[in-house]
Design a protein around this motif. Structure first.
Motif, PDB file in Angstrom:
ATOM      1  N   GLU A  14      62.076  -8.236  46.813  1.00 32.37           N
ATOM      2  CA  GLU A  14      61.099  -7.171  46.552  1.00 32.37           C
ATOM      3  C   GLU A  14      59.777  -7.760  46.074  1.00 32.37           C
ATOM      4  OE1 GLU A  14      60.272  -3.274  43.746  1.00 32.37           O
ATOM      5  OE2 GLU A  14      61.985  -4.558  43.325  1.00 32.37           O
ATOM      6  N   ARG A  18      56.955  -7.343  48.776  1.00 30.94           N
ATOM      7  CA  ARG A  18      56.032  -6.282  48.377  1.00 30.94           C
ATOM      8  C   ARG A  18      54.638  -6.867  48.157  1.00 30.94           C
ATOM      9  NH1 ARG A  18      57.204  -1.687  43.741  1.00 30.94           N
ATOM     10  NH2 ARG A  18      55.960  -0.078  44.748  1.00 30.94           N
ATOM     11  N   PHE A 111      58.112  -2.421  53.363  1.00 35.22           N
ATOM     12  CA  PHE A 111      57.130  -2.171  52.309  1.00 35.22           C
ATOM     13  C   PHE A 111      55.758  -1.832  52.894  1.00 35.22           C
ATOM     14  CE2 PHE A 111      59.938  -4.364  49.171  1.00 35.22           C
ATOM     15  CZ  PHE A 111      59.944  -3.360  48.229  1.00 35.22           C
ATOM     16  N   GLU A 115      53.726   1.582  52.111  1.00 29.82           N
ATOM     17  CA  GLU A 115      52.340   1.540  51.625  1.00 29.82           C
ATOM     18  C   GLU A 115      51.462   2.504  52.418  1.00 29.82           C
ATOM     19  OE1 GLU A 115      50.684  -0.162  49.058  1.00 29.82           O
ATOM     20  OE2 GLU A 115      52.761  -0.423  48.396  1.00 29.82           O
ATOM     21  N   HIS A 139      60.295   4.299  47.281  1.00 29.96           N
ATOM     22  CA  HIS A 139      60.666   2.976  46.786  1.00 29.96           C
ATOM     23  C   HIS A 139      62.183   2.827  46.673  1.00 29.96           C
ATOM     24  CE1 HIS A 139      61.037  -0.053  43.418  1.00 29.96           C
ATOM     25  NE2 HIS A 139      60.353  -0.709  44.324  1.00 29.96           N
ATOM     26  N   ILE A 142      63.679   2.080  50.020  1.00 31.50           N
ATOM     27  CA  ILE A 142      63.418   0.694  50.428  1.00 31.50           C
ATOM     28  C   ILE A 142      64.410  -0.263  49.778  1.00 31.50           C
ATOM     29  CG2 ILE A 142      61.792  -1.234  50.140  1.00 31.50           C
ATOM     30  CD1 ILE A 142      60.826   0.455  52.259  1.00 31.50           C
TER      31      ILE A 142
END
Length: 289
Positions: A14, A18, A111, A115, A139, A142
């Protein structure tokens, strides 16, 4: 894999992916894929310079003069990841397994989608559909996907890309952006299924491969095992003939694969496990702008 170990790996992936999607891919992803999801809005009379592919032939015939369809950009996209979980992904000789790189690429794309406020879903496939995760936002969703990527155990070790593409075409009713992540080592012909899927959706192919699949080193006798069939055999890698035959097989395989992508009008990128996938993805995004 222990739950605590999985959570640590999820957190590491992550943080890395990310950061990549926030700092590097945000603008490139948006421009490469946003606007590909278009919804029909209305028709208007044809004007000089309009794309003739947008002509609405039914309305044109009714009014005896050309009319075109006008589209507006959908506010959000649905992104699907078709992820190969067959046995051949559990291979790597230099830096990491193909499966590990594929997981990082999938997480980075996921990610990037979030976004942009897009939905993200996953289809895990081998020679059958192993699991379908319907597209959602958020989130939490994900992190669930990343955890599945890390800990998923497929029932089959073989590959059938055609079946995965047909499932995508059937299950996803609305147009979506689809990334097929695989080593594309598949004995079956999936060109027709890929062409059909790309007509309905926006399909992108991401191939992950290992350097030693392309070129065998000279290290004497080597026992090799087919990860998908379990078949083992000894090969003499000190033989230039053996090494050249294998390298020629790889060249032919890649040539056939590239022809398939070209005929299907699918954008594709190949990433080697010991190379930087960030640069490869940025090149892919740039190619689409």
């Amino acid at each position: 894999m222990e739950t605590s170990e999985i959570l640590k790996k999820v957190r590491r992936i992550e943080i890395k992916t990310r950061g990549l999607s926030n700092n590097i891919f945000a603008g490139q992803y948006h421009s490469a894929f946003k606007g590909r999801g278009m919804a029909f809005s209305e028709v208007r009379e044809y004007q000089y310079g309009d794309d003739i592919r947008d002509i609405d032939w039914n309305v044109t015939a009714r009014f005896n003069k050309p009319y075109i369809k006008v589209y507006e950009e959908e506010r959000e996209l649905t992104v699907m990841l078709l992820i190969d979980v067959s046995g051949s992904l559990e291979f790597g000789t230099i830096k990491q397994l193909k499966k590990d790189m594929l997981t990082e690429i999938a997480a980075t794309l996921a990610f990037s989608a979030i976004e942009n406020n897009d939905k993200i879903g996953v289809i895990f496939f081998s020679d059958k559909i192993e699991k379908f995760i319907p597209p959602k936002k958020g989130h939490k969703h994900i992190l669930y996907i990343i955890r599945e990527l890390l800990d998923f155990k497929s029932e089959s070790r073989k590959t059938n890309i055609e079946q995965a593409l047909r499932y995508l075409t059937n299950v996803m009713k609305r147009r979506c952006t689809t990334f097929v992540l695989s080593d594309f080592i598949d004995q079956s012909d999936f060109e027709n299924a890929l062409t059909i899927a790309n007509r309905k959706h926006d399909v992108v192919a991401v191939q992950v491969f290992d350097k030693r699949v392309a070129e065998i080193p000279s290290v004497g006798l080597m026992r090799v095992k087919d990860a998908e069939t379990g078949k083992e055999q000894w090969i003499d890698t000190s033989s230039a003939v053996v090494r050249n035959m294998h390298h020629q097989w790889w060249i032919n395989h890649q040539s056939k694969l590239n022809t398939t992508f070209t005929k299907s009008s699918v954008d594709a990128v190949s990433v080697r496990t010991d190379q930087d996938y960030v640069k490869a993805l940025l090149n892919l995004f740039a190619k689409r702008n």
